[in-house]
Scaffold this active site. Structure first.
Site, PDB file in Angstrom:
ATOM      1  N   PRO A 277       5.112 -17.126  -3.830  1.00  9.72           N
ATOM      2  CA  PRO A 277       5.248 -17.380  -2.388  1.00  9.72           C
ATOM      3  C   PRO A 277       6.471 -16.700  -1.771  1.00  9.72           C
ATOM      4  O   PRO A 277       7.477 -16.482  -2.453  1.00  9.72           O
ATOM      5  CB  PRO A 277       5.379 -18.900  -2.306  1.00  9.72           C
ATOM      6  CG  PRO A 277       4.786 -19.405  -3.573  1.00  9.72           C
ATOM      7  CD  PRO A 277       5.033 -18.356  -4.606  1.00  9.72           C
ATOM      8  N   PHE A 278       6.356 -16.396  -0.508  1.00 11.63           N
ATOM      9  CA  PHE A 278       7.460 -15.833   0.301  1.00 11.63           C
ATOM     10  C   PHE A 278       7.969 -14.498  -0.262  1.00 11.63           C
ATOM     11  O   PHE A 278       9.130 -14.155  -0.124  1.00 11.63           O
ATOM     12  CB  PHE A 278       8.618 -16.842   0.448  1.00 11.63           C
ATOM     13  CG  PHE A 278       8.155 -18.176   0.927  1.00 11.63           C
ATOM     14  CD1 PHE A 278       7.597 -18.309   2.199  1.00 11.63           C
ATOM     15  CD2 PHE A 278       8.227 -19.290   0.109  1.00 11.63           C
ATOM     16  CE1 PHE A 278       7.125 -19.538   2.638  1.00 11.63           C
ATOM     17  CE2 PHE A 278       7.767 -20.520   0.548  1.00 11.63           C
ATOM     18  CZ  PHE A 278       7.207 -20.650   1.819  1.00 11.63           C
ATOM     19  N   ARG A 279       7.081 -13.782  -0.927  1.00  9.18           N
ATOM     20  CA  ARG A 279       7.417 -12.460  -1.484  1.00  9.18           C
ATOM     21  C   ARG A 279       8.529 -12.514  -2.532  1.00  9.18           C
ATOM     22  O   ARG A 279       9.180 -11.524  -2.809  1.00  9.18           O
ATOM     23  CB  ARG A 279       7.754 -11.441  -0.382  1.00  9.18           C
ATOM     24  CG  ARG A 279       6.721 -11.416   0.721  1.00  9.18           C
ATOM     25  CD  ARG A 279       6.429 -10.038   1.283  1.00  9.18           C
ATOM     26  NE  ARG A 279       5.240 -10.084   2.141  1.00  9.18           N
ATOM     27  CZ  ARG A 279       4.030  -9.701   1.761  1.00  9.18           C
ATOM     28  NH1 ARG A 279       3.833  -9.223   0.560  1.00  9.18           N
ATOM     29  NH2 ARG A 279       3.018  -9.780   2.586  1.00  9.18           N
ATOM     30  N   LEU A 280       8.727 -13.713  -3.109  1.00  7.75           N
ATOM     31  CA  LEU A 280       9.720 -13.828  -4.188  1.00  7.75           C
ATOM     32  C   LEU A 280       8.988 -13.661  -5.514  1.00  7.75           C
ATOM     33  O   LEU A 280       8.943 -14.565  -6.358  1.00  7.75           O
ATOM     34  CB  LEU A 280      10.445 -15.180  -4.092  1.00  7.75           C
ATOM     35  CG  LEU A 280      11.201 -15.363  -2.771  1.00  7.75           C
ATOM     36  CD1 LEU A 280      11.851 -16.730  -2.687  1.00  7.75           C
ATOM     37  CD2 LEU A 280      12.272 -14.277  -2.621  1.00  7.75           C
TER      38      LEU A 280
END
Ligand code: FMN
Length: 209
Positions: A183-186
């Site tokens: 998630p959230f490009r992490l």
């Protein structure tokens, strides 16, 4: 079957210490979820001027020696690889939101290995390997159909030999990177690397996404 019903690799891949077994798990997962060609992979090469080139191929074999695909050695990619003896691959399994990147020097598979794989191909594909002057200009569809008809007549009975210009390349990885969407490009990224294809993996590094 829905994705929820399929048993996929769920444990934390960043804990793994060996890339080949992990690749094997991910490819098996992709075989369950991808609508077609889970073994399709983008293959990158460079030409004599250092200009990159990329196209899809099918991964036909892999083990600790490396990642094998087959092609026409007189094609653009064949010539580019023979010129540099280096290549890279990138798998992207959309259904799994996973990516694997592989880089390294390339070797030509043995004649025995290429013959064994060629023999498993359907008769039409073996004829096609003779008929297609891959990557060179084709004046018309008819010219290709004529070449197919000619080779079909030539090899009407008995074994169809493997063309000398058709064989396999094996990328012998010096680095293999695994990437999984978070998630959230992490995203999680882990790269295994080693000095040469003969050495042990000497590093496993997490990378910022
Ligand atoms: C899903 C997919 C799989 C492919 N598999 C192969 C393959 O295994 N070997 C091959 O020579 N070309 C394969 N092709 C065709 C190549 O992408 C490419 O068009 C062709 O090999 C000529 O590339 P080149 O001119 O760079 O040599 C495949 C294409 C697609 C879309």
């Amino acid at each position: 079957m829905t994705m929820g019903e399929m048993k996929l690799t769920t444990d934390d891949f960043t804990e793994k210490n060996e890339p080949f077994a992990l690749f094997d798990e991910w490819l098996k997962d992709a075989t369950k979820t991808e609508p077609n060609d889970p073994n399709a992979v983008a293959l990158a090469t460079v030409d004599g001027d250092g200009l990159p080139d990329v196209r899809m191929v099918l991964l036909k074999d892999f083990d600790e020696q490396g990642f094998v695909f087959y092609t026409n050695f007189e094609s653009q990619k064949g010539q580019e690889i023979l010129g540099s003896m280096k290549a890279a691959m990138c798998f992207h399994w959309k259904t799994l939101r996973r990516q694997v990147r592989i880089r390294g020097p390339v070797e030509i598979v043995s004649d025995a290995e290429a013959d064994a794989y060629y023999a498993t191909r359907p008769r039409g594909s073996r004829i096609g390997a003779w008929a297609s002057k891959q990557s060179r200009p084709l004046e018309s569809r008819f010219a290709l159909e004529k070449a197919v008809a000619e080779y079909t007549a030539r090899y009407a009975i008995g074994n169809i030999p493997r063309p000398a210009h058709w064989s396999g390349f094996r990328i012998r990885p010096t680095s293999i990177e695994f990437w999984h969407d978070r998630p959230f490009r992490l995203h999680d990224r882990v790269v295994f690397s080693r000095e040469t294809p003969e050495s042990d993996w000497d590093s496993k590094t997490r990378l910022y996404p």
